[in-house]
Motif scaffolding. Structure first.
Motif, PDB file in Angstrom:
ATOM      1  N   ASP A 268       0.823  -1.209   0.000  1.00 18.22           N
ATOM      2  CA  ASP A 268       0.000   0.000   0.000  1.00 18.22           C
ATOM      3  C   ASP A 268       0.859   1.263   0.000  1.00 18.22           C
ATOM      4  OD1 ASP A 268      -2.672   1.087   0.085  1.00 18.22           O
ATOM      5  OD2 ASP A 268      -2.137   1.860   2.063  1.00 18.22           O
ATOM      6  N   HIS A 269       2.074   1.179   0.556  1.00 18.48           N
ATOM      7  CA  HIS A 269       2.960   2.346   0.620  1.00 18.48           C
ATOM      8  C   HIS A 269       3.732   2.566  -0.681  1.00 18.48           C
ATOM      9  CE1 HIS A 269       2.221   1.587   4.883  1.00 18.48           C
ATOM     10  NE2 HIS A 269       2.608   2.827   5.131  1.00 18.48           N
ATOM     11  N   ILE A 270       3.686   1.615  -1.621  1.00 16.13           N
ATOM     12  CA  ILE A 270       4.392   1.796  -2.894  1.00 16.13           C
ATOM     13  C   ILE A 270       3.667   2.878  -3.688  1.00 16.13           C
ATOM     14  CG2 ILE A 270       4.948   0.677  -5.101  1.00 16.13           C
ATOM     15  CD1 ILE A 270       5.374  -1.917  -3.469  1.00 16.13           C
ATOM     16  N   GLN A 271       4.443   3.834  -4.205  1.00 16.56           N
ATOM     17  CA  GLN A 271       3.806   5.016  -4.797  1.00 16.56           C
ATOM     18  C   GLN A 271       3.157   4.732  -6.145  1.00 16.56           C
ATOM     19  OE1 GLN A 271       5.954   8.662  -4.528  1.00 16.56           O
ATOM     20  NE2 GLN A 271       5.257   8.694  -2.411  1.00 16.56           N
ATOM     21  N   ASN A 272       3.933   4.129  -7.028  1.00 15.26           N
ATOM     22  CA  ASN A 272       3.392   3.889  -8.366  1.00 15.26           C
ATOM     23  C   ASN A 272       2.854   2.467  -8.451  1.00 15.26           C
ATOM     24  OD1 ASN A 272       2.895   3.462 -11.070  1.00 15.26           O
ATOM     25  ND2 ASN A 272       4.511   4.871 -11.690  1.00 15.26           N
TER      26      ASN A 272
ATOM     27  N   ALA B  61      -9.574  -3.567  -5.153  1.00 17.51           N
ATOM     28  CA  ALA B  61     -10.108  -2.233  -4.835  1.00 17.51           C
ATOM     29  C   ALA B  61      -9.209  -1.532  -3.817  1.00 17.51           C
ATOM     30  CB  ALA B  61     -11.533  -2.372  -4.289  1.00 17.51           C
ATOM     31  N   GLU B  62      -8.729  -2.297  -2.817  1.00 17.16           N
ATOM     32  CA  GLU B  62      -7.759  -1.799  -1.849  1.00 17.16           C
ATOM     33  C   GLU B  62      -6.491  -2.609  -2.059  1.00 17.16           C
ATOM     34  OE1 GLU B  62      -8.201  -0.571   2.752  1.00 17.16           O
ATOM     35  OE2 GLU B  62      -9.439  -2.223   2.116  1.00 17.16           O
ATOM     36  N   THR B  63      -5.345  -1.942  -2.221  1.00 16.87           N
ATOM     37  CA  THR B  63      -4.089  -2.653  -2.483  1.00 16.87           C
ATOM     38  C   THR B  63      -3.856  -3.761  -1.453  1.00 16.87           C
ATOM     39  OG1 THR B  63      -3.068  -0.777  -3.551  1.00 16.87           O
ATOM     40  CG2 THR B  63      -1.585  -2.387  -2.574  1.00 16.87           C
TER      41      THR B  63
ATOM     42  N   CYS C 258      -3.085  -8.644   3.596  1.00 19.85           N
ATOM     43  CA  CYS C 258      -3.151  -7.456   4.457  1.00 19.85           C
ATOM     44  C   CYS C 258      -3.411  -6.217   3.613  1.00 19.85           C
ATOM     45  CB  CYS C 258      -1.867  -7.298   5.267  1.00 19.85           C
ATOM     46  SG  CYS C 258      -1.678  -8.593   6.525  1.00 19.85           S
ATOM     47  N   THR C 259      -4.204  -5.282   4.174  1.00 16.84           N
ATOM     48  CA  THR C 259      -4.552  -4.034   3.473  1.00 16.84           C
ATOM     49  C   THR C 259      -4.439  -2.858   4.444  1.00 16.84           C
ATOM     50  OG1 THR C 259      -6.869  -4.332   4.037  1.00 16.84           O
ATOM     51  CG2 THR C 259      -6.185  -5.163   1.895  1.00 16.84           C
ATOM     52  N   GLY C 260      -4.346  -1.673   3.901  1.00 14.49           N
ATOM     53  CA  GLY C 260      -4.363  -0.451   4.703  1.00 14.49           C
ATOM     54  C   GLY C 260      -3.087  -0.228   5.494  1.00 14.49           C
TER      55      GLY C 260
END
Ligand SMILES: *[C@@H]1O[C@H](CO)[C@@H](O)[C@H](O)[C@H]1NC(C)=O
Ligand SMILES: *[C@@H]1O[C@H](CO)[C@@H](O)[C@H](O)[C@H]1NC(C)=O
Length: 307
Positions: A114-118, A146-148, A303-305
């Motif tokens: 989730d923290h990866i920018q691109n 929908a959520e990384t 894991c998400t968020g």
């Protein structure tokens, strides 16, 4: 030797992966000039996809014939083809951008997918949730969800048939991950939600039995046997998802499998307790008779968020 490799990778990363544009552009500290040259040597802007030829004009009306009839109008010419070279270049550019993203995560790993920018292309990435506590490790990043999702698989990703055995928890399956447990815990710590899908497909095979004499359990990450099933949101002992909602095939039971007769049925759902995940083992029993069967399925840890 390592310096050589690093230099090589940096060279590739700084040169080949810079985006093309009509102007010069600074990439990882190096200024590079990226021009594409057309057939006559002129500079072509690859961001403009030129139409190489246009649709032909209709043919002229035919000459007057012997009896005064005119010929029919000619049909329109075929439309021109866009030059495939530019499409191919665009495709290669986007592949190179994705590769560059992955290379960058090796030099400066993110805490989670989730923290990866691109978030351009799903695949295997290096992450480092707690740099001071655990080494970076590889995970699968799903950017199409929908959520990384940060995904960690294990050694039992396919459905497994429980062998014949009678007693409560007579069958045990250990679940192994190719990532260390403290690395997994670091990811769980840095994520707002984690989940793992669990399913027991059964034919006349009990799952819990409901008398605190359970035939099945799953093992938490610290080795505790757990006695509620996936989808049982209250996490009360002996409950499956259908027991919570009151729609089990036998409404007097808390799990479909606890009906304990044919035909086949199943209990399934997600385990979501971050303190208990991931599942490290599975226990089953009550499959000894010729008409008793059970099959278990365990999904990857997802894991998400951020937390
Ligand atoms: C990524 O997530 C989507 C949506 O949840 C899912 O359909 C797909 O199977 C996932 N891909 C992989 C490779 O896990
Ligand atoms: C995860 O969080 C717990 C509770 O905050 C902490 O005690 C533990 O050290 C953390 N573990 C890792 C590997 O980050």
């Amino acid at each position: 030797m390592h310096e050589m490799l690093l230099l090589l990778v940096l060279t590739i990363a700084s040169g080949a992966f810079c985006q093309t544009s009509e102007d010069e552009r600074s990439c990882l500290g190096n200024t590079v000039h990226n021009y594409f040259y057309g057939p006559e040597g002129q500079t072509i802007n690859p961001n403009h996809n030129p139409v190489v030829s246009q649709q032909g004009k209709p043919g002229k009306v035919g000459p007057r014939g012997d009896r005064g009839f005119r010929g029919q109008k000619g049909t329109k010419g075929e439309p021109g083809q866009r030059d495939n070279t530019f499409r191919e270049l665009e495709r290669m550019q986007s592949e190179l951008r994705a590769l560059k993203e992955r290379l960058e995560t090796i030099f400066a790993p993110s805490s989670s997918c989730d923290h990866i920018q691109n978030k351009e292309s799903s695949g295997t990435y290096l992450i480092s949730p707690e740099p001071s506590k655990v080494q970076p490790f590889f995970v699968f990043c799903n950017f199409t969800a929908a959520e990384t999702e940060t995904v960690i698989e294990h050694d039992t990703m396919e459905e497994v048939a429980v062998p014949k055995c009678k007693a409560r928890k007579c069958y045990r399956r250990k679940i192994s991950y190719n990532v260390d447990m403290d690395q997994i815990v670091a990811l769980i710590n840095r994520s707002s939600h984690c989940r793992q899908y669990i399913k027991y497909r059964c034919r006349a095979s009990l799952i819990f039995s409901g008398n605190n004499e359970d035939y099945a359990s799953w093992v938490s990450r610290d080795g505790t046997q757990m006695h509620y099933w996936g989808g049982a949101t209250s996490q009360r002992n002996d409950y499956c998802a259908c027991g919570e909602t009151g729609n089990c095939v036998d409404p007097s039971k808390k799990c479909n499998c606890d009906r304990n007769t044919a035909p086949e049925t199943s209990d399934e759902g997600y385990l979501t307790d971050k303190d208990a995940l991931p599942v490290t083992g599975l226990f089953f029993g009550d499959t000894d008779a010729s008409d008793e069967f059970g099959w278990h399925t365990l999904g990857p840890l997802i894991c998400t968020g951020r937390s």
